[in-house]
Design a protein around this motif. Structure first.
Motif, PDB file in Angstrom:
ATOM      1  N   ILE A 151      37.844 -14.004  26.785  1.00 13.37           N
ATOM      2  CA  ILE A 151      38.005 -15.129  27.718  1.00 13.37           C
ATOM      3  C   ILE A 151      36.936 -15.072  28.802  1.00 13.37           C
ATOM      4  O   ILE A 151      36.367 -16.101  29.199  1.00 13.37           O
ATOM      5  N   TYR A 152      36.648 -13.875  29.280  1.00 13.10           N
ATOM      6  CA  TYR A 152      35.582 -13.732  30.276  1.00 13.10           C
ATOM      7  C   TYR A 152      34.254 -14.218  29.709  1.00 13.10           C
ATOM      8  O   TYR A 152      33.507 -14.954  30.382  1.00 13.10           O
ATOM      9  N   ALA A 153      33.945 -13.825  28.500  1.00 13.57           N
ATOM     10  CA  ALA A 153      32.676 -14.217  27.888  1.00 13.57           C
ATOM     11  C   ALA A 153      32.570 -15.725  27.752  1.00 13.57           C
ATOM     12  O   ALA A 153      31.520 -16.322  28.047  1.00 13.57           O
ATOM     13  N   LEU A 154      33.643 -16.379  27.312  1.00 13.72           N
ATOM     14  CA  LEU A 154      33.622 -17.832  27.129  1.00 13.72           C
ATOM     15  C   LEU A 154      33.495 -18.563  28.466  1.00 13.72           C
ATOM     16  O   LEU A 154      32.730 -19.532  28.586  1.00 13.72           O
ATOM     17  N   THR A 155      34.237 -18.122  29.463  1.00  9.15           N
ATOM     18  CA  THR A 155      34.192 -18.811  30.762  1.00  9.15           C
ATOM     19  C   THR A 155      32.874 -18.550  31.488  1.00  9.15           C
ATOM     20  O   THR A 155      32.371 -19.436  32.189  1.00  9.15           O
ATOM     21  N   LEU A 156      32.300 -17.367  31.322  1.00 10.45           N
ATOM     22  CA  LEU A 156      31.013 -17.089  31.946  1.00 10.45           C
ATOM     23  C   LEU A 156      29.920 -17.973  31.349  1.00 10.45           C
ATOM     24  O   LEU A 156      29.182 -18.646  32.079  1.00 10.45           O
ATOM     25  N   GLY A 157      29.830 -17.975  30.018  1.00 10.20           N
ATOM     26  CA  GLY A 157      28.810 -18.794  29.364  1.00 10.20           C
ATOM     27  C   GLY A 157      29.056 -20.275  29.553  1.00 10.20           C
ATOM     28  O   GLY A 157      28.145 -21.035  29.898  1.00 10.20           O
ATOM     29  N   GLY A 158      30.308 -20.700  29.344  1.00  8.97           N
ATOM     30  CA  GLY A 158      30.634 -22.118  29.487  1.00  8.97           C
ATOM     31  C   GLY A 158      30.545 -22.590  30.924  1.00  8.97           C
ATOM     32  O   GLY A 158      30.027 -23.685  31.200  1.00  8.97           O
ATOM     33  N   GLY A 159      31.040 -21.777  31.872  1.00  2.00           N
ATOM     34  CA  GLY A 159      30.984 -22.159  33.278  1.00  2.00           C
ATOM     35  C   GLY A 159      29.562 -22.233  33.790  1.00  2.00           C
ATOM     36  O   GLY A 159      29.213 -23.138  34.569  1.00  2.00           O
ATOM     37  N   SER A 160      28.704 -21.307  33.375  1.00  2.00           N
ATOM     38  CA  SER A 160      27.307 -21.340  33.789  1.00  2.00           C
ATOM     39  C   SER A 160      26.609 -22.572  33.223  1.00  2.00           C
ATOM     40  O   SER A 160      25.796 -23.209  33.913  1.00  2.00           O
TER      41      SER A 160
ATOM     42  N   MET B 106      23.000 -15.774  30.630  1.00  2.39           N
ATOM     43  CA  MET B 106      24.458 -15.883  30.696  1.00  2.39           C
ATOM     44  C   MET B 106      25.050 -16.310  29.349  1.00  2.39           C
ATOM     45  O   MET B 106      26.081 -15.784  28.920  1.00  2.39           O
ATOM     46  N   ILE B 107      24.398 -17.241  28.696  1.00  2.00           N
ATOM     47  CA  ILE B 107      24.899 -17.696  27.385  1.00  2.00           C
ATOM     48  C   ILE B 107      24.788 -16.575  26.365  1.00  2.00           C
ATOM     49  O   ILE B 107      25.726 -16.321  25.594  1.00  2.00           O
ATOM     50  N   ALA B 108      23.640 -15.888  26.348  1.00  2.00           N
ATOM     51  CA  ALA B 108      23.457 -14.790  25.394  1.00  2.00           C
ATOM     52  C   ALA B 108      24.462 -13.670  25.648  1.00  2.00           C
ATOM     53  O   ALA B 108      25.068 -13.123  24.707  1.00  2.00           O
ATOM     54  N   ALA B 109      24.654 -13.326  26.920  1.00  2.00           N
ATOM     55  CA  ALA B 109      25.613 -12.282  27.257  1.00  2.00           C
ATOM     56  C   ALA B 109      27.016 -12.696  26.847  1.00  2.00           C
ATOM     57  O   ALA B 109      27.790 -11.888  26.294  1.00  2.00           O
ATOM     58  N   GLY B 110      27.378 -13.962  27.116  1.00  2.00           N
ATOM     59  CA  GLY B 110      28.695 -14.443  26.723  1.00  2.00           C
ATOM     60  C   GLY B 110      28.909 -14.386  25.223  1.00  2.00           C
ATOM     61  O   GLY B 110      29.977 -13.964  24.751  1.00  2.00           O
ATOM     62  N   MET B 111      27.905 -14.776  24.452  1.00  2.00           N
ATOM     63  CA  MET B 111      28.029 -14.758  22.993  1.00  2.00           C
ATOM     64  C   MET B 111      28.199 -13.334  22.480  1.00  2.00           C
ATOM     65  O   MET B 111      29.064 -13.060  21.634  1.00  2.00           O
TER      66      MET B 111
END
Length: 595
Positions: A235-244, A272-277
């Motif tokens: 959930i953290y990964a999705l919200t970080l990438g999506g929120g950014s 941020m997107i790469a880290a989230g993925m």
């Protein structure tokens, strides 16, 4: 039947059940007192920091019809202006308050009231975030102590005070939510809170990027240690990438859509997107072995760092991307960008006391909770607080965040010590001991005792420079310039933002790295010969020259170039191409017409 235990139980139940409403009530009380205490500053629109003045100019431009994605300030370095690296997020509450107060009063008073109230809004979020953290880690009834300690954290509270309308208060509010999310036993909610708070903070600015990275590392470490934390991580990964991504789409200015390193541009959005993925994939397909999870986490982190270095090598140095000369003569001399050990003892002691106390408290609480469910949360707080203390060794501007992160640890110490003192049979211990212990665990004693230390007291020269700088920036002093028709005024870099905020005149430079060429022009003009200064001033289309004798910036020009243009002006050696212009009696300014 003794009613005391029942009444105490009822009071505790109320503190637990209505803690949000009571925290907001405490916030209203603090906000009301702050408005009263600083009414003079509100009345005179005393925006003390250059960033606060530029923030108001950005809001004014928005309300005057400038494009949502156009953050170029056209009254600085006219006619081309310069792009600021901020976003519109923090503009919104200020603009909303101005529009609201315009319904009842003049635009001038609407701005003053908005600038007084707007910084206090994120304080409510910060109080709730810290309150949620101590409720989860210490006790459902510990939040009042945390609120009191927070109000005494001077470095942190200054970021929320009236007229401090720049973005630091909002970023601190997001940091408080980040800590609360790290300590949340509900993995989905905690992961979402950390991811969204980090995304909002990064969309505002990159100042707290190291803390956002640390929060992500803590969540990843929780997953490495316990595979059941996979849901929190995903959930953290999705919200970080999506929120950014959402923050970039809604708030990134036209200038920030270039491959720059100093804001949430495509550079950091890609990270941020790469880290989230990668983190999402780890959470979904992570192996059962703890060692294997650790290895995968290390590989993922190394891949992000290596990819960043290969794809964005221009961002491996300072994110500002300025010239060596500008860094040497300006950025390296910015006081808040220096480490704490390069500041006076009086500054460092008062700023670092609470973070150190908070770190001690967090470590002690983590040890005491080592067999309890709260141990993981305390470990996260201890790591975060230790990281914040280390950041002080890099830049002193990390102080407000370090004090904020220290509050849970300091509250834990108080929760451990104060009840024992309050229950002592001796009245002296109950009263004096409790007060003394509170002053220690809250760090308030530092500000009280430092005034009695004979070392590092401000010298008369420093007092004179500070007084001169402050006097020149006063609203009433600058308003006198409006008797002259609007034009471009050549003046010190640090006076530029205040000049364009208070008067109808334009300025050449402000202390912003994207305005770097203009900053160098000002430095070259005041440090060079009168003929060189004349050429630079004319090239910028300035028709007046404004000086503030003995201001802090002026001392640099005299020290670096004792025979330069400014040094000559300070000795009343005025070239023929300058004509003195009258100002009110006792004005600290000197104004000249440029021929």
């Amino acid at each position: 039947m003794d009613q005391a235990p029942l009444q105490r139980r009822t009071l505790l139940d109320e503190l637990d059940r209505h803690w949000i409403a009571l925290t907001l009530l405490a916030w209203v009380a603090v906000a009301a007192w702050s408005m009263f205490d600083r009414w003079g500053q509100i009345r005179w629109l005393s925006l003390g920091d250059t960033d606060d003045n530029m923030r108001l100019m950005q809001v004014r431009a928005l309300l005057d019809g400038q494009g949502w994605y156009d953050l170029r300030n056209y009254r600085m370095n006219p006619p081309v202006g310069f792009d600021i690296h901020w976003s519109r997020i923090v503009d919104l509450p200020i603009a909303g308050l101005i529009l609201f107060f315009r319904l009842f009063t003049s635009n001038s008073w609407a701005e003053r009231l908005a600038c007084g109230i707007a910084p206090l809004l994120p304080l409510s979020i910060a109080m709730l975030g810290i309150g949620a953290t101590v409720r989860r880690l210490i006790s459902p009834y510990a939040w009042p102590l945390a609120v009191v300690i927070m109000v005494g954290a001077t470095g942190t509270m200054l970021m929320f005070m009236p007229e401090r309308i720049d973005h630091h208060g909002w970023q601190l509010a997001m940091l408080s939510l980040t800590v609360a999310g790290l300590c949340d036993t509900n993995g989905r909610r905690g992961g979402a809170m950390v991811g969204l708070a980090s995304a909002v903070s990064l969309s505002i600015g990159l100042e707290l990027l190291p803390y956002a990275a640390m929060a992500g590392a803590i969540i990843a470490l929780r997953w490495v240690w316990d595979r059941s934390e996979a849901e929190r991580l995903s959930i953290y990964a999705l919200t970080l990438g999506g929120g950014s991504t959402l923050g970039f789409a809604l708030f990134a200015s036209n200038a920030n859509q270039a491959m720059r390193c100093d804001a949430l541009t495509p550079v950091w959005l890609s990270v941020m997107i790469a880290a989230g993925m990668l983190l999402f994939l780890l959470a979904r397909f992570g192996p059962a072995s703890r060692g294997a999870r650790l290895a995968l986490a290390v590989v993922a982190g190394a891949a992000i760092v290596a990819g960043f270095a290969l794809v964005f090598p221009q961002c491996l140095g300072r994110p500002e991307g300025i010239s060596p000369e500008l860094q040497r003569n300006w950025l390296d001399n910015v006081r808040e960008a220096k480490p704490i050990y390069k500041h006076s003892f009086r500054v460092g002691f008062a700023l670092a006391t609470l973070p150190i106390i908070g770190l001690i408290g967090a470590i002690l609480a983590a040890w005491r909770a080592r067999r309890n469910p709260s141990a993981v949360g305390w470990a996260a707080v201890a790591l975060f607080t230790a990281f914040a203390c280390a950041m002080l060794l890099w830049q002193v501007r990390a102080g407000p965040a370090a004090q904020l992160l220290a509050i849970p640890g300091a509250t834990a110490l108080g929760w451990l010590i104060l009840p024992r003192l309050l229950g002592n049979r001796s009245m002296a211990v109950r009263v004096l001991g409790t007060v003394g212990a509170f002053l220690i665990v809250s760090g308030l004693f530092a500000g009280m005792v430092i005034q009695y230390f004979p070392i590092d007291r401000p010298k008369p020269y420093e007092k004179r420079v500070n007084m001169a700088t402050g006097n020149c920036l006063r609203t009433t002093v600058l308003l006198a310039l409006n008797k002259y028709p609007a034009q471009t005024i050549f003046t010190f870099v640090d006076m530029g933002p205040r000049l364009i905020t208070i008067t109808h005149h334009d300025a050449v430079a402000g202390p912003y790295h994207r305005n770097g060429d203009a900053i160098l022009d000002v430095q070259h003009a005041f440090g060079g010969t009168p003929d060189q200064a004349h050429a630079i001033i004319k090239r910028h289309g300035a028709t007046m020259l404004l000086l503030c004798p003995n201001a802090a910036e002026s001392t640099n020009y005299k020290a670096r170039s004792p025979k330069g243009f400014y040094a000559q002006m300070a000795n009343n050696e005025v070239p023929a191409w300058l004509t003195p212009l009258p100002l009110p009696a006792k004005s600290p300014l000197r104004l000249f017409k440029v021929d």
